[in-house]
Motif scaffolding. Structure first.
Motif, short mmCIF file in Angstrom:
data_model
loop_
_atom_site.label_atom_id
_atom_site.label_comp_id
_atom_site.label_asym_id
_atom_site.label_seq_id
_atom_site.Cartn_x
_atom_site.Cartn_y
_atom_site.Cartn_z
N THR A 295 0.87 -1.17 0.00
CA THR A 295 0.00 0.00 0.00
C THR A 295 0.91 1.23 0.00
O THR A 295 1.67 1.43 0.96
CB THR A 295 -0.91 0.03 1.24
OG1 THR A 295 -1.74 -1.14 1.25
CG2 THR A 295 -1.79 1.27 1.24
N VAL B 175 5.13 -5.11 11.00
CA VAL B 175 4.54 -4.22 10.00
C VAL B 175 5.69 -3.63 9.20
O VAL B 175 6.53 -2.89 9.74
CB VAL B 175 3.71 -3.09 10.65
CG1 VAL B 175 3.14 -2.17 9.56
CG2 VAL B 175 2.60 -3.65 11.51
N VAL C 70 7.43 -1.14 6.72
CA VAL C 70 7.24 0.22 6.22
C VAL C 70 8.46 0.57 5.37
O VAL C 70 9.52 0.90 5.89
CB VAL C 70 7.05 1.24 7.35
CG1 VAL C 70 6.87 2.65 6.78
CG2 VAL C 70 5.86 0.87 8.22
N PRO D 163 1.39 -6.69 7.06
CA PRO D 163 1.10 -5.45 6.33
C PRO D 163 2.39 -4.85 5.76
O PRO D 163 3.46 -4.97 6.36
CB PRO D 163 0.50 -4.53 7.41
CG PRO D 163 0.13 -5.44 8.54
CD PRO D 163 1.08 -6.58 8.49
N TYR E 148 3.62 -1.17 3.87
CA TYR E 148 3.36 0.17 3.36
C TYR E 148 4.64 0.75 2.77
O TYR E 148 5.74 0.36 3.14
CB TYR E 148 2.87 1.09 4.49
CG TYR E 148 1.58 0.66 5.13
CD1 TYR E 148 0.35 1.10 4.63
CD2 TYR E 148 1.57 -0.18 6.25
CE1 TYR E 148 -0.84 0.71 5.22
CE2 TYR E 148 0.39 -0.58 6.84
CZ TYR E 148 -0.81 -0.14 6.32
OH TYR E 148 -2.00 -0.52 6.90
N TYR F 98 -0.98 7.54 10.15
CA TYR F 98 -1.99 6.63 9.60
C TYR F 98 -1.65 5.18 9.93
O TYR F 98 -2.52 4.41 10.38
CB TYR F 98 -2.09 6.81 8.09
CG TYR F 98 -3.01 5.83 7.41
CD1 TYR F 98 -4.38 6.06 7.35
CD2 TYR F 98 -2.51 4.64 6.87
CE1 TYR F 98 -5.23 5.15 6.73
CE2 TYR F 98 -3.35 3.72 6.26
CZ TYR F 98 -4.70 3.98 6.20
OH TYR F 98 -5.54 3.06 5.61
N ILE F 99 -0.39 4.79 9.74
CA ILE F 99 0.01 3.40 9.98
C ILE F 99 -0.11 3.05 11.46
O ILE F 99 -0.63 1.97 11.82
CB ILE F 99 1.45 3.16 9.48
CG1 ILE F 99 1.51 3.33 7.96
CG2 ILE F 99 1.94 1.76 9.87
CD1 ILE F 99 2.92 3.41 7.41
N GLN G 188 -3.54 2.38 12.56
CA GLN G 188 -4.04 1.08 12.10
C GLN G 188 -3.44 -0.09 12.88
O GLN G 188 -4.12 -1.09 13.14
CB GLN G 188 -3.72 0.89 10.61
CG GLN G 188 -4.36 1.91 9.69
CD GLN G 188 -5.87 1.78 9.62
OE1 GLN G 188 -6.40 0.68 9.50
NE2 GLN G 188 -6.57 2.90 9.72
N HIS G 189 -2.16 0.02 13.26
CA HIS G 189 -1.43 -1.15 13.77
C HIS G 189 -0.69 -0.93 15.08
O HIS G 189 -0.12 -1.89 15.61
CB HIS G 189 -0.40 -1.60 12.72
CG HIS G 189 -0.96 -1.84 11.36
ND1 HIS G 189 -1.69 -2.96 11.03
CD2 HIS G 189 -0.91 -1.09 10.22
CE1 HIS G 189 -2.06 -2.90 9.75
NE2 HIS G 189 -1.60 -1.77 9.25
N SER H 99 2.50 1.10 17.22
CA SER H 99 3.87 1.43 16.82
C SER H 99 4.90 0.35 17.13
O SER H 99 6.02 0.41 16.64
CB SER H 99 4.31 2.73 17.52
OG SER H 99 4.32 2.59 18.93
N ILE I 274 6.41 -1.85 13.96
CA ILE I 274 6.83 -1.18 12.73
C ILE I 274 8.33 -1.36 12.49
O ILE I 274 9.15 -1.12 13.38
CB ILE I 274 6.48 0.32 12.77
CG1 ILE I 274 4.96 0.49 12.66
CG2 ILE I 274 7.19 1.08 11.65
CD1 ILE I 274 4.49 1.92 12.79
#
Length: 363
Positions: free
Chosen positions: A14, A91, A93, A119, A121, A138-139, A142-143, A145, A148
């Motif tokens: 995404t 997650v 990123v 996920p 991003y 935003y991230i 959703q999830h 911290s 990440i």
């Protein structure tokens, strides 16, 4: 806000970038270089995309054929480290745009080996401007911290690491929801010896470094200028739909992924025992002294960064540890020939090649 399109599959990533397609006029390299060195930030301009020659594309195809297995091994090693650290709470990123294909490879390997779908991003980070705080917010919304992990392709001298550290510290001070946000960067190649979250410390060519948007989902470099990017917007980017027939993005991902079934965790030689704490920036400062440079931002060490200099900037020269080693960097040699850039032997210790950008007075 319309998100920028890409040629990647929706399940792979995404991309949290505002679509500014058609709103920016790309500038030729010479004009952009003069503006950049006159004080205009690089994120306020977009370059004309380098159009590879047929000969250069042949070299890219050779690199893809010979280095995809190495890339797959580095991906596997890094993915295992990330799974050991985060498990299924991870997650990904990616830092656009070089980090995006690496994040996709990691996501695919984690699904292949561990049967998890994490996920992923892709967001913008810009030297001198910082990270896209709206995208991070935003991230995290959703999830959370704690899971990440920031991803990039490689580390040059470590400038983006510093930007990332500062950005994460700032976010933590602003709001407790960022309290678990880690700033350690994960990459496939770290010749600067800055992070342990790497596939290898070897300075090797990741084939995706050879091309621009046509191996990065047809997405431009990220853009940040107040007249087009508002306070609540993500950083911007352009989609080069006109290059769809030339796109190699998914081919790169698919070919590297095809080697996941036969990865060798002993592929890379054991890292040598280090007798000091020298990091990449130390070598960059030595190069600066030897070439009389006061601005180390004009020094771009490592295979990936040297390639970027040749594709996007006005190079002064390319340094190589050993001229006899240039057969391993045919794409660099080809770009140097096309742009009449001299290649000089220099006693590099941590890197195999290094690009130096011309000073404004020489442009």
């Amino acid at each position: 806000m319309n998100l920028v399109k890409s040629s990647y599959r929706n399940e792979d990533v995404t991309i949290l970038l505002k679509d500014i397609s058609g709103l920016i006029t790309p500038l030729p390299t010479e004009e952009r270089e003069i503006l950049n060195q006159s004080g205009v930030h690089y994120s306020e301009m977009l370059p004309l995309e380098y159009k590879p020659t047929q000969e250069y594309m042949q070299i890219y195809e050779e690199a893809l054929a010979t280095l995809s297995y190495k890339t797959a091994n580095a991906t596997a090693i890094l993915a295992d480290k990330l799974y050991a650290k985060f498990g299924d709470k991870l997650v990904l990123v990616s830092l656009a745009r070089a980090g995006t294909p690496i994040g996709i490879l990691l996501k695919r390997f984690l699904r292949y080996k561990y049967h998890i779908v994490v996920p992923h991003y892709s967001i913008s980070i810009i030297r001198g401007k910082g990270i896209d705080e709206n995208a991070i917010d935003y991230i995290v919304s959703q999830h959370g911290s704690s899971g990440i992990q920031f991803i990039d392709g490689w580390i040059g001298k470590g400038a983006i690491n510093e930007v990332l550290n500062e950005a994460c510290q700032k976010l933590k001070m602003q709001n407790s929801k960022f309290s678990s946000l880690g700033s350690t960067l994960a990459v496939l190649s770290d010749p600067a010896f800055i992070t342990d979250l790497c596939g290898t410390h070897e300075d090797f060519l990741i084939p995706s470094a050879c091309l621009n948007s046509t191996v990065s989902g047809l997405v431009s470099r990220t853009f940040l200028r107040k007249d087009l990017i508002g306070p609540g917007d993500f950083h911007g980017a352009v989609y080069y739909g006109e290059l769809l027939k030339e796109d190699k993005s998914n081919e790169f991902i698919d070919i590297v992924s095809s080697y996941f079934k036969c990865v060798d965790y002993n592929y890379f030689q054991p890292e040598p025992i280090r007798n000091n704490s020298r990091i990449g920036m130390d070598e960059v400062k030595s190069i600066a002294r030897d070439f009389g440079l006061t601005d180390i931002s004009k020094i771009k060490p490592g295979v990936g960064e040297t390639t970027r200099v040749l594709l996007r900037r006005i190079p002064y020269c390319v340094l190589v540890r050993n001229l006899a080693d240039m057969h391993n960097f045919a794409h660099i040699q080809r770009l140097c020939e096309e742009k009449n850039v001299p290649i000089k032997e220099y006693p590099l210790q941590m890197y195999r090649v290094c690009g130096i950008i011309k000073k404004l007075s020489d442009v």
